[in-house]
Design a protein around this motif. Sequence first.
Motif, short mmCIF file in Angstrom:
data_model
loop_
_atom_site.label_atom_id
_atom_site.label_comp_id
_atom_site.label_asym_id
_atom_site.label_seq_id
_atom_site.Cartn_x
_atom_site.Cartn_y
_atom_site.Cartn_z
N SER A 19 5.98 18.43 1.63
CA SER A 19 5.86 19.59 2.52
C SER A 19 4.78 20.58 2.09
CB SER A 19 7.21 20.30 2.63
OG SER A 19 7.63 20.76 1.36
N ASN A 20 4.19 20.39 0.92
CA ASN A 20 3.08 21.24 0.50
C ASN A 20 2.31 20.58 -0.65
OD1 ASN A 20 4.20 22.23 -2.15
ND2 ASN A 20 5.76 23.10 -0.80
N GLY A 21 1.15 21.11 -0.94
CA GLY A 21 0.30 20.53 -1.97
C GLY A 21 0.89 20.62 -3.35
N VAL A 78 -7.38 22.07 1.00
CA VAL A 78 -8.67 22.06 0.30
C VAL A 78 -8.44 22.25 -1.21
CG1 VAL A 78 -10.88 23.25 0.05
CG2 VAL A 78 -9.91 22.85 2.34
N ASP A 79 -7.60 23.21 -1.56
CA ASP A 79 -7.31 23.45 -2.98
C ASP A 79 -6.55 22.28 -3.60
OD1 ASP A 79 -8.58 25.89 -2.81
OD2 ASP A 79 -6.71 27.02 -2.49
N THR A 80 -5.64 21.69 -2.83
CA THR A 80 -4.90 20.52 -3.32
C THR A 80 -5.84 19.36 -3.58
OG1 THR A 80 -2.93 21.20 -2.09
CG2 THR A 80 -3.03 18.90 -2.82
N ALA A 81 -6.78 19.12 -2.65
CA ALA A 81 -7.76 18.04 -2.82
C ALA A 81 -8.63 18.27 -4.05
CB ALA A 81 -8.62 17.90 -1.58
N MET A 127 0.84 -1.16 0.00
CA MET A 127 0.00 0.00 0.00
C MET A 127 0.89 1.23 0.00
SD MET A 127 -2.83 1.16 2.85
CE MET A 127 -3.87 -0.23 2.49
N LYS A 128 0.61 2.16 -0.89
CA LYS A 128 1.39 3.39 -0.99
C LYS A 128 0.58 4.53 -0.39
CE LYS A 128 4.48 5.63 -4.19
NZ LYS A 128 5.79 5.33 -3.68
N ILE A 129 1.22 5.27 0.52
CA ILE A 129 0.55 6.33 1.26
C ILE A 129 1.32 7.63 1.10
CG2 ILE A 129 -0.09 7.10 3.59
CD1 ILE A 129 -0.33 4.09 4.32
N ALA A 130 0.58 8.75 0.96
CA ALA A 130 1.20 10.08 0.91
C ALA A 130 0.80 10.85 2.17
CB ALA A 130 0.75 10.83 -0.33
N ILE A 131 1.77 11.54 2.76
CA ILE A 131 1.51 12.45 3.87
C ILE A 131 1.95 13.83 3.42
CG2 ILE A 131 1.99 13.05 6.27
CD1 ILE A 131 2.75 10.11 6.74
N ILE A 132 1.02 14.79 3.48
CA ILE A 132 1.31 16.15 3.02
C ILE A 132 1.07 17.11 4.19
CG2 ILE A 132 0.81 17.90 1.29
CD1 ILE A 132 -0.72 15.49 -0.18
N ASP A 133 2.13 17.76 4.63
CA ASP A 133 2.02 18.70 5.73
C ASP A 133 3.22 19.63 5.71
OD1 ASP A 133 1.80 19.97 8.33
OD2 ASP A 133 0.55 18.28 8.94
N ASP A 134 3.02 20.88 6.07
CA ASP A 134 4.12 21.84 6.08
C ASP A 134 4.92 21.79 7.37
OD1 ASP A 134 1.78 22.88 7.29
OD2 ASP A 134 2.60 24.90 7.21
N GLU A 135 4.51 20.96 8.33
CA GLU A 135 5.22 20.83 9.60
C GLU A 135 5.93 19.47 9.65
OE1 GLU A 135 4.08 22.56 12.97
OE2 GLU A 135 2.68 23.97 12.06
N PRO A 136 7.26 19.46 9.55
CA PRO A 136 8.00 18.20 9.54
C PRO A 136 7.71 17.30 10.74
CG PRO A 136 9.44 20.03 8.99
CD PRO A 136 8.12 20.63 9.42
N ASN A 137 7.52 17.89 11.92
CA ASN A 137 7.23 17.08 13.11
C ASN A 137 5.92 16.32 12.97
OD1 ASN A 137 9.59 17.85 14.37
ND2 ASN A 137 8.63 19.49 15.54
N LEU A 138 4.93 16.95 12.37
CA LEU A 138 3.64 16.29 12.19
C LEU A 138 3.73 15.19 11.14
CD1 LEU A 138 1.19 19.31 12.51
CD2 LEU A 138 1.81 17.59 14.23
N ILE A 139 4.53 15.39 10.12
CA ILE A 139 4.76 14.33 9.13
C ILE A 139 5.41 13.13 9.83
CG2 ILE A 139 6.16 13.64 7.14
CD1 ILE A 139 5.68 16.37 5.95
N MET A 140 6.40 13.41 10.68
CA MET A 140 7.09 12.35 11.39
C MET A 140 6.12 11.58 12.31
SD MET A 140 10.39 12.58 13.93
CE MET A 140 9.43 13.41 15.19
N LEU A 141 5.29 12.30 13.05
CA LEU A 141 4.34 11.65 13.95
C LEU A 141 3.31 10.82 13.19
CD1 LEU A 141 3.68 14.49 16.55
CD2 LEU A 141 4.84 12.31 16.95
N PRO A 191 0.92 26.75 3.45
CA PRO A 191 1.20 27.85 2.53
C PRO A 191 1.26 27.35 1.09
CG PRO A 191 3.19 27.21 3.70
CD PRO A 191 2.06 26.40 4.27
N LYS A 192 1.33 28.25 0.18
CA LYS A 192 1.36 27.97 -1.26
C LYS A 192 0.02 27.42 -1.72
CE LYS A 192 6.30 27.28 -1.81
NZ LYS A 192 7.34 26.46 -2.37
N LEU A 193 -0.24 26.16 -1.49
CA LEU A 193 -1.47 25.51 -1.94
C LEU A 193 -2.04 24.76 -0.74
CD1 LEU A 193 -3.10 25.14 -4.56
CD2 LEU A 193 -1.78 23.09 -5.00
N ASN A 194 -3.16 25.25 -0.18
CA ASN A 194 -3.69 24.62 1.03
C ASN A 194 -4.32 23.26 0.71
OD1 ASN A 194 -6.51 24.86 0.39
ND2 ASN A 194 -6.42 27.00 0.99
#
Length: 75
Positions: A37-39, A66-69, A1-15, A61-64
């Motif tokens: 790190s962004n959409g 909701v807009d990315t989805a 299974m391939k999963i993407a995590i998109i978040d501008d906060e590295p700590n939250l990506i890690m968690l 930032p850049k592309l939030n």
Amino acid sequence: MKIAIIDDEPNLIMLAGYAISEYAEKNNITIDIDEFSNGEEFLNSFKANMYSIVFMDVYMPKLNGVDTAAKLREL
């Protein structure tokens, strides 16, 4: 299974990655996680049917999220 995590906060990506990996290990699920790190970065590398699950922050930032989805649905 391939999963993407998109978040501008590295700590939250890690968690999130840690929690997902723990779940997968406990349930004998093979996963591959890609982190973005962004959409905009995510959409630039996206290919149809590439991910089974996408976890995305709404406020970025850049592309939030909701807009990315919305753009993801277009693709």
